[in-house]
Scaffold this motif. Structure first.
Motif, PDB file in Angstrom:
ATOM      1  N   MET A  65     -15.314  52.003  13.067  1.00  0.00           N
ATOM      2  CA  MET A  65     -15.511  53.438  13.316  1.00  0.00           C
ATOM      3  C   MET A  65     -16.770  53.948  12.616  1.00  0.00           C
ATOM      4  O   MET A  65     -17.372  54.919  13.061  1.00  0.00           O
ATOM      5  N   MET A  66     -17.178  53.273  11.541  1.00  0.00           N
ATOM      6  CA  MET A  66     -18.386  53.666  10.825  1.00  0.00           C
ATOM      7  C   MET A  66     -19.623  52.931  11.356  1.00  0.00           C
ATOM      8  O   MET A  66     -20.676  52.977  10.739  1.00  0.00           O
ATOM      9  N   GLY A  67     -19.486  52.249  12.487  1.00  0.00           N
ATOM     10  CA  GLY A  67     -20.636  51.655  13.153  1.00  0.00           C
ATOM     11  C   GLY A  67     -20.905  50.198  12.843  1.00  0.00           C
ATOM     12  O   GLY A  67     -21.933  49.664  13.255  1.00  0.00           O
ATOM     13  N   CYS A  68     -20.013  49.540  12.135  1.00  0.00           N
ATOM     14  CA  CYS A  68     -20.211  48.122  11.808  1.00  0.00           C
ATOM     15  C   CYS A  68     -19.716  47.228  12.932  1.00  0.00           C
ATOM     16  O   CYS A  68     -18.750  47.547  13.615  1.00  0.00           O
ATOM     17  N   SER A  69     -20.384  46.101  13.079  1.00  0.00           N
ATOM     18  CA  SER A  69     -19.827  45.000  13.861  1.00  0.00           C
ATOM     19  C   SER A  69     -18.924  44.256  12.896  1.00  0.00           C
ATOM     20  O   SER A  69     -19.280  44.072  11.732  1.00  0.00           O
ATOM     21  N   VAL A  70     -17.762  43.817  13.368  1.00  0.00           N
ATOM     22  CA  VAL A  70     -16.828  43.118  12.490  1.00  0.00           C
ATOM     23  C   VAL A  70     -16.266  41.906  13.221  1.00  0.00           C
ATOM     24  O   VAL A  70     -15.814  42.009  14.358  1.00  0.00           O
TER      25      VAL A  70
END
Length: 107
Positions: free
Chosen positions: A23-28
């Motif tokens: 949700m904070m824009g990271c790829s995980v």
């Protein structure tokens, strides 16, 4: 076919951490395949970060890194993994990655 005979058990808060980082824009990506390897690979602002998810529980043995994790982290020659327990930890991680971004990466 996986080399692991059994799926690695995820900490209870792992999915919340994954969702928060995304949700904070990271790829995980869930990784954690070998003994001691961190749980996640997160990426943001052109920077990759290994992430070890630990639960926020009373039992200290479950909150701390296992010996195999300590050894793995010590042997790793790249960016050292960070331990994340809470959503506040996720926010701090993203803020740190943002701070590491160079001016040339801002676009």
């Amino acid at each position: 076919m996986s080399l692991n005979r059994f799926a690695k058990k995820q900490d209870r808060n792992a999915q919340s951490v994954i969702n928060c980082l995304r949700m904070m824009g990271c790829s995980v990506e869930v990784i954690g395949g070998s003994e001691g390897c961190p749980d996640l690979l997160a990426g943001a602002f052109g920077i990759d970060q290994l992430v070890e998810v630990k639960p926020l529980v009373a039992d200290k043995s479950k909150r701390e890194l296992r010996a195999s994790q300590v050894d793995w982290h010590a042997r790793w020659r790249g960016r050292k993994p960070v331990v994340v327990r809470t959503l506040d930890d996720c926010e701090a991680l993203v803020a740190t990655l943002r701070g590491l971004m160079t001016r040339s990466e801002v676009g």
